[in-house]
Scaffold this motif. Structure first.
Motif, short mmCIF file in Angstrom:
data_model
loop_
_atom_site.label_atom_id
_atom_site.label_comp_id
_atom_site.label_asym_id
_atom_site.label_seq_id
_atom_site.Cartn_x
_atom_site.Cartn_y
_atom_site.Cartn_z
N LEU A 43 1.68 -15.75 5.41
CA LEU A 43 1.43 -15.10 4.12
C LEU A 43 2.53 -15.36 3.10
CD1 LEU A 43 -0.07 -11.74 5.42
CD2 LEU A 43 -1.28 -13.76 4.57
N TRP A 46 2.66 -14.07 -0.77
CA TRP A 46 1.85 -12.86 -0.91
C TRP A 46 2.70 -11.62 -0.58
CZ3 TRP A 46 -3.49 -13.13 -2.09
CH2 TRP A 46 -4.03 -14.42 -2.07
N ILE A 61 -7.16 -15.58 6.70
CA ILE A 61 -6.59 -14.26 6.45
C ILE A 61 -7.61 -13.22 6.88
CG2 ILE A 61 -5.83 -12.62 4.69
CD1 ILE A 61 -4.78 -14.97 3.07
#
Length: 208
Positions: A43, A46, A61
């Motif tokens: 990630l 993010w 995800i």
């Protein structure tokens, strides 16, 4: 690149309206101008709200079993945005844009609904609270593609290359909620029983 040439290049981006905020040096667009927002491994790029345990599984995800949102570090104004999604039965989620990092359900920006069979009657492709669609053009358990285009005061939403509608912001809209401006993208984890998968997340910045 010399400092002066870098400054001139940055100024050109700003003047053309294609500048974005938070881009890293390795975020290079492809030949068609698309920038990947998800590397398929982790990630990076993010931010997670509300302590959600977001996972990356086999290049996808996967939403956690609680209310949480996954926000991009980067902000965009005008763009084309593409995301592949797959819902499990009874699941609800959403794709936000022009939003800001915060806990709970974001109060800033716009949400495109992700929902085939959850109890919420507002189904996939809807622009939440603004354009309500009561039937979904896709099914649970199947991958499908969102294509969202934001330019100036207009929003166009497509699913699997079919245009669902065009929303035009009326003059005089004030405040920050549901006002086209600039902001991050976010993915929603809606509730403990909802499981939604995402992949191939990318953006193409557009000039003003």
């Amino acid at each position: 690149m010399t400092k002066s040439r870098f400054s001139m290049a940055l100024l050109a981006l700003v003047l053309s309206g294609t500048a974005t905020f938070g881009l890293r040096a390795d975020d290079q667009p492809d030949a068609d101008g698309w920038i990947s927002l998800f590397n398929g491994k982790d990630l990076t790029g993010w931010k997670i709200s509300d302590g959600g345990e977001w996972k990356v599984v086999e290049g996808e995800i996967v939403t956690p079993p609680k209310v949480s949102h996954l926000f991009t570090d980067k902000e965009f104004k005008n763009f084309e945005y593409k995301v592949d999604a797959k819902t499990e039965p009874g699941s609800n989620s959403g794709l936000y844009f022009h939003t800001k990092f915060e806990g709970g359900f974001p109060k800033t920006g716009f949400e495109v609904q992700v929902n085939q069979t959850h109890g919420d009657p507002v189904k996939s492709g809807s622009l939440y609270n603004l354009v309500k669609l009561y039937s979904s053009p896709v099914k649970d358990g199947e991958w499908y593609t969102y294509h969202i285009i934001v330019k100036g005061k207009t929003i166009q939403v497509f699913i699997n290359d079919k245009k669902l509608y065009e929303y035009v912001e009326l003059p005089g809209v004030t405040g920050v909620t549901n006002k086209l401006n600039q902001g991050s993208f976010a993915i929603q984890a809606h509730d403990p029983k909802s499981v939604v998968h995402y992949k191939n997340i990318k953006v193409k910045p557009l000039p003003e």
